[in-house]
Motif scaffolding. Structure first.
Motif, PDB file in Angstrom:
ATOM      1  N   PRO A   1       0.823  -1.225   0.000  1.00  0.00           N
ATOM      2  CA  PRO A   1       0.000   0.000   0.000  1.00  0.00           C
ATOM      3  C   PRO A   1       0.851   1.266   0.000  1.00  0.00           C
ATOM      4  O   PRO A   1       1.949   1.302   0.565  1.00  0.00           O
ATOM      5  N   ALA A   2       0.328   2.306  -0.634  1.00  0.00           N
ATOM      6  CA  ALA A   2       1.064   3.567  -0.750  1.00  0.00           C
ATOM      7  C   ALA A   2       1.412   4.139   0.622  1.00  0.00           C
ATOM      8  O   ALA A   2       2.498   4.714   0.804  1.00  0.00           O
ATOM      9  N   ALA A   3       0.523   3.974   1.596  1.00  0.00           N
ATOM     10  CA  ALA A   3       0.784   4.522   2.938  1.00  0.00           C
ATOM     11  C   ALA A   3       2.045   3.909   3.539  1.00  0.00           C
ATOM     12  O   ALA A   3       2.839   4.604   4.189  1.00  0.00           O
ATOM     13  N   ASP A   4       2.255   2.612   3.320  1.00  0.00           N
ATOM     14  CA  ASP A   4       3.449   1.959   3.857  1.00  0.00           C
ATOM     15  C   ASP A   4       4.695   2.399   3.110  1.00  0.00           C
ATOM     16  O   ASP A   4       5.779   2.513   3.700  1.00  0.00           O
TER      17      ASP A   4
ATOM     18  N   ASN B   1       9.809   7.692   4.479  1.00  0.00           N
ATOM     19  CA  ASN B   1      10.420   8.187   3.238  1.00  0.00           C
ATOM     20  C   ASN B   1      10.889   7.056   2.311  1.00  0.00           C
ATOM     21  O   ASN B   1      11.792   7.240   1.498  1.00  0.00           O
ATOM     22  N   ARG B   2      10.271   5.883   2.439  1.00  0.00           N
ATOM     23  CA  ARG B   2      10.693   4.744   1.619  1.00  0.00           C
ATOM     24  C   ARG B   2      10.511   5.019   0.133  1.00  0.00           C
ATOM     25  O   ARG B   2      11.350   4.629  -0.692  1.00  0.00           O
ATOM     26  N   ALA B   3       9.404   5.664  -0.225  1.00  0.00           N
ATOM     27  CA  ALA B   3       9.132   5.908  -1.648  1.00  0.00           C
ATOM     28  C   ALA B   3      10.214   6.791  -2.265  1.00  0.00           C
ATOM     29  O   ALA B   3      10.618   6.580  -3.419  1.00  0.00           O
TER      30      ALA B   3
ATOM     31  N   LEU C   1       4.257   8.615  -5.145  1.00  0.00           N
ATOM     32  CA  LEU C   1       5.028   9.803  -4.801  1.00  0.00           C
ATOM     33  C   LEU C   1       4.181  11.071  -4.834  1.00  0.00           C
ATOM     34  O   LEU C   1       4.384  11.996  -4.035  1.00  0.00           O
ATOM     35  N   GLU C   2       3.241  11.123  -5.775  1.00  0.00           N
ATOM     36  CA  GLU C   2       2.452  12.340  -5.971  1.00  0.00           C
ATOM     37  C   GLU C   2       1.092  12.272  -5.297  1.00  0.00           C
ATOM     38  O   GLU C   2       0.218  13.096  -5.556  1.00  0.00           O
ATOM     39  N   LYS C   3       0.939  11.280  -4.416  1.00  0.00           N
ATOM     40  CA  LYS C   3      -0.356  11.088  -3.756  1.00  0.00           C
ATOM     41  C   LYS C   3      -0.745  12.294  -2.914  1.00  0.00           C
ATOM     42  O   LYS C   3      -1.901  12.688  -2.855  1.00  0.00           O
ATOM     43  N   GLY C   4       0.242  12.897  -2.247  1.00  0.00           N
ATOM     44  CA  GLY C   4      -0.078  14.004  -1.355  1.00  0.00           C
ATOM     45  C   GLY C   4       0.024  15.379  -1.990  1.00  0.00           C
ATOM     46  O   GLY C   4      -0.146  16.392  -1.302  1.00  0.00           O
TER      47      GLY C   4
END
Length: 483
Positions: free
Chosen positions: A278-281, A286-288, A321-324
């Motif tokens: 999942p994107a949250a994980d 800062n893993r992404a 990366l661009e989710k937020g």
């Protein structure tokens, strides 16, 4: 002195029936075999072969109830020692870095075939124990055996330099028997659990591979990276994210190697993680961003297999990366990671003369235009230079680069149509020149490919006409007039 015919004292509780090896003797025999497989004498081939023969005879002579007795003790009893022997056998059959060349690989395949036959015999004993109503300890005993046997089966069933057809067949039989004994319908079920709430063995397998997946040791056993990668690919959502801390470092380590083969393998592992965590994980800690920078650096390596793998992974990482990111309005939109990557790709595309790299870049360009949409207008000038340059160059019989360039142009005009009219003359000349070149082409290019090129070019001309308010006049039958 006892008189002849006097009654014998009853056997003590826990003693072995006549003809069977007592549990203490069984543990001692297994310990001796383990010592011969792992001690200094294991370097002698004769000692190892004798140990394998003794283990085979021991498995045949020992009953199922004795083989798995004591598995509930703190040290695991004889089954615990048998598990250590199994792990030693897996290490014995594994390829080593120094065993390169045809002779070394043949020797590894021979060892694998011999060990595989032992594992088959051992699993058949487990299968017999399952069917025996008096033997209930086989499940606890199997817990010590399943992990090393799985690693062995995957190591020698994959198509790799150290495997041979005979050894691969034995390893696949071992894997099928292991799945049957563990009552799993697939490798994925074996790893993440066949039923809801079942733990699975993925964590155990990672634990077995971990000692050979650190910076100092991961190249000692050339099979480990392939077993890790193949096993990782079998575990998907929603089971993968709980193991993220253990799978991300080895994947980054493999991808950071200087060998292209390892880079590609590591990037495939990272791509699987991006798709199934999942994107949250991924955004946590800062893993992404770590993933992005590791992948971005690979774009400077001019190797088409690697570039293809990296671009596909980045395209799936961009939404994370661009989710937020949210545009508030009233100011210019901030540049994104996709902008940064596209800028670098276009920089590399302009002077690139190697056909395979040109095809790789062109193949992925439409996806970047779709991703950016109208924001592609930021890159119009450089895209225009690349498109014009790629449309001029013949790309071989398949014409993949020119077809993908035409697809990119079509998308670009659809997303940024207000900017097209001022480039009408340049684009019109390039498209008409392409149509003439294709119509006059007398090379080995198949007619279907020529037809596809003409159709795509015509679609671009029609779009160009719409974007320029009818300044281009073209009839639908024009391509047939050139044939």
């Amino acid at each position: 002195m006892e008189r002849e015919g006097s009654p014998q004292p009853p056997p003590r509780e826990g003693s072995s029936p006549p003809g069977e090896r007592p549990a203490s003797d069984l543990g001692q025999a297994l310990s001796q075999i383990l010592h011969r497989l792992t001690g200094p004498e294991s370097r002698r081939g004769s000692a190892r072969n004798a140990a394998l023969q003794d283990l085979s005879a021991l498995l045949e002579a020992t009953g199922c109830d004795r083989l798995f007795a004591g598995s509930d003790t703190p040290l695991g009893g004889a089954p615990g020692t048998l598990g250590a022997v199994t792990a030693a056998l897996e290490k014995h059959a594994a390829p080593r870095k120094e065993e390169g060349g045809a002779d070394g690989c043949s020797a590894v395949a021979e060892k694998a075939a011999a060990v595989g036959l032992l594992f088959t015999k051992l699993l058949r004993r487990v299968e017999s124990a399952k069917e025996s109503p008096g033997c209930l300890a086989w499940k606890r005993g199997l817990r010590h055996l399943a992990g090393p046997i799985y690693v062995f089966a995957i190591t020698h069933s994959l198509q790799q330099p150290w495997t041979r057809p005979g050894a691969r067949e034995v390893a696949r039989e071992v894997l099928a028997l292991l799945l049957r004994v563990t009552e799993c319908g697939s490798v994925a079920g074996f790893l993440h659990g066949e039923h809801e709430g079942e733990k699975g063995r993925f964590a155990e397998i990672l634990g077995l591979l971990q000692p050979d997946l650190n910076k100092e040791s991961w190249k000692n056993n050339p099979a480990t990276k392939h077993v890790f990668s193949w096993t990782l690919q079998q575990v998907t959502r929603p089971w993968l994210n709980q193991h993220l801390e253990r799978i991300l470092p080895p994947s980054l380590l493999i991808s950071d190697d200087y060998q292209i083969e390892n880079k590609v393998l590591g990037v495939h592992c990272l791509h699987h993680i991006v798709l199934n965590v999942p994107a949250a994980d991924l955004l946590q800690y800062n893993r992404a961003q770590v993933l992005y920078h590791a992948l971005f650096n690979h774009l400077y390596t001019p190797e088409h297999h690697l570039i293809q793998a990296v671009l596909l992974c980045l395209l799936d990482l961009f939404p994370v990366l661009e989710k937020g990111l949210h545009w508030q309005g009233g100011a210019a939109r901030p540049t994104t990671h996709c902008d940064e990557v596209l800028q670098l790709i276009l920089t590399h595309m302009e002077p690139e003369h190697r056909i395979l790299l040109r095809r790789t870049y062109a193949r992925n360009l439409p996806a970047f235009v779709k991703r950016l949409g109208i924001l592609t207008v930021r890159h119009w000038k450089r895209l225009e230079r690349v498109i014009l340059g790629y449309l001029e160059v013949y790309d071989g019989p398949e014409e993949e680069a020119r077809l993908k360039t035409l697809e990119t142009l079509k998308l670009l005009m659809q997303y940024t149509w207000p900017r097209v009219s001022c480039r009408l003359v340049v684009l019109l000349k390039a498209l008409l020149k392409l149509i003439c070149d294709v119509a006059r082409d007398s090379s080995l290019t198949p007619e279907t490919v020529k037809g596809a090129l003409l159709e795509e070019a015509t679609d671009c001309l029609l779009l160009l006409d719409r974007c320029s308010q009818g300044q281009v006049k073209v009839r639908d039958s024009m391509p047939r007039g050139f044939s």
